[in-house]
Scaffold this active site. Structure first.
Site, PDB file in Angstrom:
ATOM      1  N   ARG A  37       0.827  -1.218   0.000  1.00 22.91           N
ATOM      2  CA  ARG A  37       0.000   0.000   0.000  1.00 22.91           C
ATOM      3  C   ARG A  37       0.856   1.260   0.000  1.00 22.91           C
ATOM      4  NH1 ARG A  37      -4.789  -2.353   3.788  1.00 22.91           N
ATOM      5  NH2 ARG A  37      -6.093  -3.013   2.052  1.00 22.91           N
ATOM      6  N   LYS A 199     -21.030 -15.705   2.520  1.00 25.62           N
ATOM      7  CA  LYS A 199     -22.447 -15.319   2.535  1.00 25.62           C
ATOM      8  C   LYS A 199     -22.955 -14.923   1.168  1.00 25.62           C
ATOM      9  CE  LYS A 199     -23.350 -13.757   7.180  1.00 25.62           C
ATOM     10  NZ  LYS A 199     -23.351 -12.571   8.010  1.00 25.62           N
ATOM     11  N   GLY A 353     -12.786 -11.333   1.762  1.00 28.46           N
ATOM     12  CA  GLY A 353     -12.349 -12.605   2.351  1.00 28.46           C
ATOM     13  C   GLY A 353     -10.866 -12.868   2.137  1.00 28.46           C
ATOM     14  N   GLY A 376     -12.353  -3.899  -1.164  1.00 32.21           N
ATOM     15  CA  GLY A 376     -13.784  -3.629  -0.927  1.00 32.21           C
ATOM     16  C   GLY A 376     -14.298  -2.465  -1.754  1.00 32.21           C
TER      17      GLY A 376
HETATM   18  P1  AMP Z   1     -16.319 -13.509   2.433  1.00 34.30           P
HETATM   19  O1  AMP Z   1     -15.838 -12.418   3.325  1.00 34.30           O
HETATM   20  O2  AMP Z   1     -17.803 -13.542   2.255  1.00 34.30           O
HETATM   21  O3  AMP Z   1     -15.607 -13.557   1.118  1.00 34.30           O
HETATM   22  O4  AMP Z   1     -16.025 -14.871   3.198  1.00 34.30           O
HETATM   23  C1  AMP Z   1     -14.761 -15.284   3.600  1.00 34.30           C
HETATM   24  C2  AMP Z   1     -14.919 -16.456   4.539  1.00 34.30           C
HETATM   25  O5  AMP Z   1     -15.563 -17.541   3.883  1.00 34.30           O
HETATM   26  C3  AMP Z   1     -13.613 -16.997   5.006  1.00 34.30           C
HETATM   27  O6  AMP Z   1     -13.487 -16.709   6.386  1.00 34.30           O
HETATM   28  C4  AMP Z   1     -13.704 -18.501   4.772  1.00 34.30           C
HETATM   29  O7  AMP Z   1     -13.292 -19.261   5.864  1.00 34.30           O
HETATM   30  C5  AMP Z   1     -15.170 -18.714   4.522  1.00 34.30           C
HETATM   31  N1  AMP Z   1     -15.425 -19.895   3.695  1.00 34.30           N
HETATM   32  C6  AMP Z   1     -15.099 -20.060   2.401  1.00 34.30           C
HETATM   33  N2  AMP Z   1     -15.474 -21.281   1.990  1.00 34.30           N
HETATM   34  C7  AMP Z   1     -16.048 -21.901   3.027  1.00 34.30           C
HETATM   35  C8  AMP Z   1     -16.660 -23.177   3.223  1.00 34.30           C
HETATM   36  N3  AMP Z   1     -16.729 -24.063   2.249  1.00 34.30           N
HETATM   37  N4  AMP Z   1     -17.191 -23.441   4.443  1.00 34.30           N
HETATM   38  C9  AMP Z   1     -17.119 -22.550   5.441  1.00 34.30           C
HETATM   39  N5  AMP Z   1     -16.553 -21.334   5.320  1.00 34.30           N
HETATM   40  C10 AMP Z   1     -16.028 -21.019   4.135  1.00 34.30           C
END
Ligand code: AMP
Length: 398
Positions: A37, A199, A353, A376
């Site tokens: 950054r 999510k 993520g 983001g």
């Molecule tokens: P996001 O911020 O929505 O992109 O989500 C990121 C999170 O999704 C991370 O903390 C991962 O551990 C979780 N994640 C990704 N794939 C899986 C899965 N198959 N089961 C449970 N958690 C997951």
């Protein structure tokens, strides 16, 4: 979308407030563990110092919650910035007040002065006009070069802008806009939307805004199981979001009508619970995930399938990991796809993520031609949201 940029104004002898994103990760011993950054802000800072501006630099770091937190001072950043710019950087551990005003008044053309962490003051996140006015004291030009923070309605991003005689975009902001705008303006039949993460609801705005723009959509991560369930496919004990099933079905229907190729995982790394040292099981193509197990990463066949699509792409928009990658045993899918991108000439927009972290960990980042660092903010932009930091520049320079 065009923004007036820093190269279009005369800066010699002017005091320029540059909002940068120096929100760098720090090791336990307080050292900077990734200086990407800082490097991203150098073109603007070098341009300004070289052109004879008096450069006041400001950033946030971490989440001090409006209070001084000694482990979140910008002291290590000041030292590193000085090395990288190859010129002295004044830093006195203060953001506002008489001493800061005196320092601003003392500055000579080409001087660089780094203020203390903006978030030590509650006014920053509150977008407080008085705090913004204090930051704008003695400043001629406001320059926003913190693309990664442009989706935040904070004082040093929004309220400060109309309080300076002129407000412009920095070179990083300009580069990001130049890179991201065409994605919204045209279609990319060779483009791939790669989605993972936890999510479905978080991904809907991005999917809806980009559906039909990329010819291919690849879905992994936890969200893949809700998409699979919406097709009536068995998912074992994988965590699904029941209430999002109609949305997933609708997205898949629309994609089909638009002729978009959609790929869901064909094999999985599964376990009874998502713990690091648990016994894992490969669920091969054609098998179903056992009733007592959940899918926690995509399997090797899925990696190969997705990787093949990524290598052909001219645009990759990637949001979210392919598995619970924080645990080593469930990280291979994400890391392998990041590796598949190495050497790609595609524009890669990654965020969410810790997708960017995975790309860096895989070593692919240095081998990408266009990697958006916006995270983001880049995804909000591609989701069709108005970014407050960009909007204010547009309002000032219609
Ligand atoms: P996001 O911020 O929505 O992109 O989500 C990121 C999170 O999704 C991370 O903390 C991962 O551990 C979780 N994640 C990704 N794939 C899986 C899965 N198959 N089961 C449970 N958690 C997951």
């Amino acid at each position: 979308m065009r923004k007036r940029s820093i190269t279009e104004v005369d800066v010699r002898g002017r005091t320029v407030f540059v909002r940068v994103d120096f929100n760098v990760p720090l090791n336990d011993d307080g050292r900077i563990s990734d200086e990407t950054r800082i490097r991203a802000a150098l073109p603007t800072l070098e341009h300004l110092a070289f052109s004879g501006a008096r450069v006041v630099v400001a950033s946030h770091l971490g989440r001090p919650g409006g209070r001084i937190q000694l482990d979140l001072t910008l002291d290590p950043v000041a030292r590193r910035l000085s090395q990288m710019l190859e010129r002295p950087v004044t830093y006195n551990g203060l953001t506002l007040g008489e001493e800061v005003d005196a320092e601003k008044a003392r500055m000579k053309d080409g001087d660089v002065f780094l203020l203390e962490n903006l978030r030590f003051h509650p006014g920053e996140k509150a977008n407080d006009p008085e705090f913004a006015a204090a930051l704008a004291g003695g400043i001629d030009i406001f320059c926003n070069d913190a693309f990664g923070t442009c989706h935040r309605r904070h004082a040093s991003i929004v309220s400060i802008a109309p309080r300076c005689a002129s407000a412009v975009a920095g070179l990083l902001v300009k580069t990001e806009i130049d890179q991201l705008s065409p994605i919204l303006e045209s279609d990319f039949p060779q483009g791939v939307l790669l989605l993972g993460g936890a999510k479905v609801a978080d991904k809907i705005p991005l999917i809806r805004n980009l559906l039909g723009k990329t010819g291919t959509m690849l879905i992994g991560g936890r969200i893949a199981y809700t998409f699979m369930a919406s097709r009536g496919e068995p998912v074992g004990a994988s965590e699904i979001e029941e209430e999002m099933i109609p949305h997933c079905r609708d997205i898949l229907d629309k994609a089909k009508k638009k002729g978009i190729r959609v790929f869901l995982p064909v094999d999985h790394v599964a376990a009874v619970t998502p713990e690091p040292n648990i016994t894992i099981r490969m669920v091969n193509r054609g098998e179903t995930i056992p009733e007592n197990m959940m899918g926690l990463d995509i399997g090797p066949r899925t990696v190969a399938l997705f990787a093949q699509e990524l290598r052909r792409a001219d645009l990759v928009v990637w949001n979210g990991p392919m598995g619970m990658f924080e645990h080593e045993v469930f990280s291979a899918g994400t890391i392998e796809l990041a590796r598949a991108l190495a050497g790609s000439a595609a524009t890669v927009v990654a965020g969410g993520g810790d997708t960017v972290a995975a790309i860096r960990r895989s070593g692919a980042a240095e081998q990408l031609t266009h990697l958006s660092t916006g995270g983001g903010a880049a995804l909000a932009f591609l989701s069709g949201e108005t970014l407050p930091g960009l909007q204010v520049l547009e309002d000032i320079n219609p």
